[in-house]
Design a protein around this motif. Structure first.
Motif, PDB file in Angstrom:
ATOM      1  N   GLN A 186       0.829  -1.207   0.000  1.00 40.42           N
ATOM      2  CA  GLN A 186       0.000   0.000   0.000  1.00 40.42           C
ATOM      3  C   GLN A 186       0.861   1.254   0.000  1.00 40.42           C
ATOM      4  O   GLN A 186       0.519   2.252  -0.641  1.00 40.42           O
ATOM      5  N   ARG A 187       1.999   1.191   0.698  1.00 46.93           N
ATOM      6  CA  ARG A 187       2.902   2.350   0.699  1.00 46.93           C
ATOM      7  C   ARG A 187       3.460   2.600  -0.708  1.00 46.93           C
ATOM      8  O   ARG A 187       3.636   3.749  -1.125  1.00 46.93           O
ATOM      9  N   ALA A 188       3.734   1.503  -1.427  1.00 51.15           N
ATOM     10  CA  ALA A 188       4.192   1.653  -2.815  1.00 51.15           C
ATOM     11  C   ALA A 188       3.097   2.259  -3.677  1.00 51.15           C
ATOM     12  O   ALA A 188       3.350   3.129  -4.527  1.00 51.15           O
ATOM     13  N   VAL A 189       1.878   1.813  -3.452  1.00 51.63           N
ATOM     14  CA  VAL A 189       0.739   2.350  -4.198  1.00 51.63           C
ATOM     15  C   VAL A 189       0.525   3.824  -3.860  1.00 51.63           C
ATOM     16  O   VAL A 189       0.264   4.651  -4.746  1.00 51.63           O
ATOM     17  N   ASP A 190       0.658   4.161  -2.585  1.00 52.26           N
ATOM     18  CA  ASP A 190       0.499   5.561  -2.176  1.00 52.26           C
ATOM     19  C   ASP A 190       1.530   6.456  -2.865  1.00 52.26           C
ATOM     20  O   ASP A 190       1.227   7.592  -3.258  1.00 52.26           O
ATOM     21  N   ASP A 191       2.747   5.930  -3.006  1.00 53.43           N
ATOM     22  CA  ASP A 191       3.792   6.696  -3.682  1.00 53.43           C
ATOM     23  C   ASP A 191       3.430   6.903  -5.155  1.00 53.43           C
ATOM     24  O   ASP A 191       3.629   7.981  -5.722  1.00 53.43           O
ATOM     25  N   GLY A 192       2.878   5.862  -5.770  1.00 48.07           N
ATOM     26  CA  GLY A 192       2.425   5.986  -7.149  1.00 48.07           C
ATOM     27  C   GLY A 192       1.283   6.966  -7.284  1.00 48.07           C
ATOM     28  O   GLY A 192       1.245   7.784  -8.217  1.00 48.07           O
TER      29      GLY A 192
END
Length: 597
Positions: free
Chosen positions: A539-545
């Motif tokens: 989710q943190r990777a998605v948030d960065d995206g």
């Protein structure tokens, strides 16, 4: 190769610009209400004379603020009366409007304002002003920011009191038909939005022929339209300019949160929306019927409406029995649904994404025909639409009068006409590729029937179009998500869906190290794909995206897959490019789970 065209119904002026429309309206229809605006929660009419007066006052303020002829002025706001007012004021100052979605991230704002060379920005809120201010250091051309919520209209009006009428008149006449009216940024496969340059001539050709072909829907003094689409979208601009061209009364609301109440109070005769709006009307009505214990009656009525509309498309038409059933349900159900839609209209225009035959037949069956159309930013919105008197549900209609639609040998839809964009701003290579041999290559696959009705069957390009009509370029967000060490591959999905989702595969090499660091006894994808800690990390990777794109383009849900995308399985090419159709087919159940769980 097959092509079809219809003769033009509107004579595009040899010269002039869009400000000619508001001057003509004030001269020919001075007391006709051409706008509706909210004042203390209630709708108030704005006449053609009043609108011109307000536009001129704001345009003077823009000139006093340093806006020169040909300058680009950014407009970042939700849909509201002031958006239309500023759009025409920018044109009246001789400048070019650069619309920016109000959901845009600072990164997107920086790119659009920087690429266009915007010298001034008009924003809606303090949050918008903060977003622009956060990147202003990287925008040397930007000289100022005006905020609508702090009375930008009043302050611009006050600032322009010393600008003479003669100077303003000269500015209003300075732009010619082939000069840019607006630069609308649209997503592309490279990830960077490209600025589509649309001229005043393009809008004349587009809106003039739309109004003439749909003339019963654009009767001056009788008809009205409620704009709830983003005005920054080219479809919203079609609504704006076509309404002024007719002219008919135009009302603006910022979103669809209270759409039912807005429709009931404004009571438009025409609605223009995206399929998601019509899906919402249908689903809300069905849910209400079920809650009231009338679900079975609603379902029978819906079945009758679809059957009735389907029969209208046949030579025989509806049977006597079907006509009787339809009349009964019209009293019980259909009339109430039309009331929800404002009670005065019989037609709507839908674009931005496929409507679907079931929904098309349902609405025509209840006495509210949705005319589906097709277009792109590059075609100044609609390049094909269903005529009011001969719609073919399941198609996107016939070409815009005065234009040509051609189906190339490989099935690609090609376009030709005065409504097309001039090119991509500061991007000669992309322009040359898109406008090859005098034809615009849409990247879409389609067919033309014997009557010239176009059906879109697929896409050559990878742009995703959500059910709400938002164009999403996968590369931007995929690259950002893929940058996380835990992520091996990412594929954004959401074509025709209500929101954007993503399929994610895990980097098996990094997974072992991550598992050890987090005290996980097992380090396999199968064991960890549903682990709460791992999902939080993804989710943190998605948030960065998501930080790189607007809210409408952001990934709302994702699925971690138990397998990898491999060249052997046909998921990726030797150069590691995703074969989206293959992935979508092989992982169809996982995609479905994003939208059903």
């Amino acid at each position: 190769m097959r092509e079809f065209s219809l003769p033009a119904l509107y004579e595009v002026p040899s010269d002039g610009n869009l400000t000619d429309l508001i001057r003509r309206n004030a001269a020919q229809h001075p007391d006709v209400a051409v706008m509706g605006r909210k004042v203390a929660g209630a709708w108030a009419d704005v006449t053609a004379r009043q609108f011109l007066t307000e536009v001129r006052a704001v345009a003077k303020g823009l000139i006093a603020s340093g806006v020169e002829a040909g300058d680009r002025v950014a407009l970042l706001s939700r849909t509201r009366y002031e958006w239309v007012l500023l759009d025409f004021a920018i044109w009246s100052a001789g400048a070019v409007t650069v619309p920016v979605y109000e959901t845009s991230s600072p990164e997107q704002i920086q790119w659009i304002l920087g690429d266009s060379g915007a010298t001034l920005a008009v924003v809606e809120s303090a949050a918008h002003q903060a977003s622009v201010a956060s990147v202003q250091a990287a925008l040397p051309a930007l000289k100022g920011i005006w905020q609508l919520d702090t009375d930008a209209v009043g302050r611009l009006t006050a600032a322009g009191t010393d600008v003479s009428d003669e100077l303003l008149d000269a500015r209003m006449s300075s732009a010619h038909a082939d000069d840019p009216a607006t630069i609308v940024y649209t997503s592309g496969t490279t990830g960077r939005p490209k600025g589509c340059v649309l001229t005043h001539r393009a809008f004349f050709a587009e809106c003039g022929n739309v109004v003439e072909r749909l003339k019963p829907l654009f009767r001056t003094g009788e008809c009205s339209v409620l704009l709830f689409l983003p005005a920054a979208h080219v479809f919203g601009r079609l609504v704006e300019v076509a309404s002024v061209m007719a002219p008919i009364k135009l009302g603006c609301v910022p979103d669809i949160k209270n759409l039912t109440d807005e429709l009931a109070s404004f009571r438009p005769t025409l609605i223009l929306g995206v399929p998601r709006v019509f899906e919402k009307v249908y689903n809300s009505a069905r849910a209400k019927a079920q809650a009231d214990g009338k679900g079975k009656i609603f379902d029978k009525a819906a079945h009758t409406a679809i059957a009735y509309s389907t029969a209208l498309s046949t030579d025989a038409g509806p049977s006597v029995g079907l006509k009787i059933k339809h009349k009964v349900f019209d009293k019980l159900v259909f009339s109430k649904l039309r009331a929800v839609l404002g009670g005065r209209g019989e037609y709507a225009i839908s674009g931005g994404a496929p409507l679907g035959e079931r929904l098309g037949h349902f609405f025509r069956g209840i006495g509210f025909t949705v005319l589906e159309g097709y277009g792109l930013t590059e075609s100044c919105a609609a390049t094909a639409f269903n005529p009011w008197d001969r719609p073919k549900i399941g198609t996107v209609g016939q070409p815009l009068p005065g234009s040509v639609v051609r189906i190339a040998d490989d099935g690609e839809v090609l376009l030709h006409g005065e409504h097309l964009f001039q090119g991509y701003w500061n991007n000669e290579a992309a322009t040359a590729e898109a406008l090859a041999d005098g034809w615009f290559h849409t990247g879409d696959i389609g067919t033309l029937d014997e009557d010239g009705y176009l059906a879109i069957t697929g896409r050559k390009k990878e742009i995703i179009v959500t059910a709400g009509g938002k164009n999403v370029a996968p590369a931007v967000i995929e690259d950002r998500i893929r940058a996380h060490a835990l992520v091996a591959e990412c594929m954004v999905v959401g074509d025709g869906r209500p929101f954007v989702g993503a399929l994610v595969t895990l980097d098996e090499e990094f997974l072992g190290r991550w598992a050890e660091e987090h005290g996980k006894s097992v380090a396999t994808v199968a064991a960890l794909r549903d682990d709460a800690d791992l999902l939080a990390e993804v989710q943190r990777a998605v948030d960065d995206g998501n930080a790189a794109v607007s809210k409408a383009e952001s990934v709302r849900k994702f699925r971690v897959l138990g397998a990898q995308f491999t060249e052997e399985a046909g998921h990726i090419t030797p150069s590691l490019k995703l074969k989206r159709n293959v992935v979508a087919k092989d992982f169809a159940d996982e995609i479905e789970a994003i939208y059903t769980r």
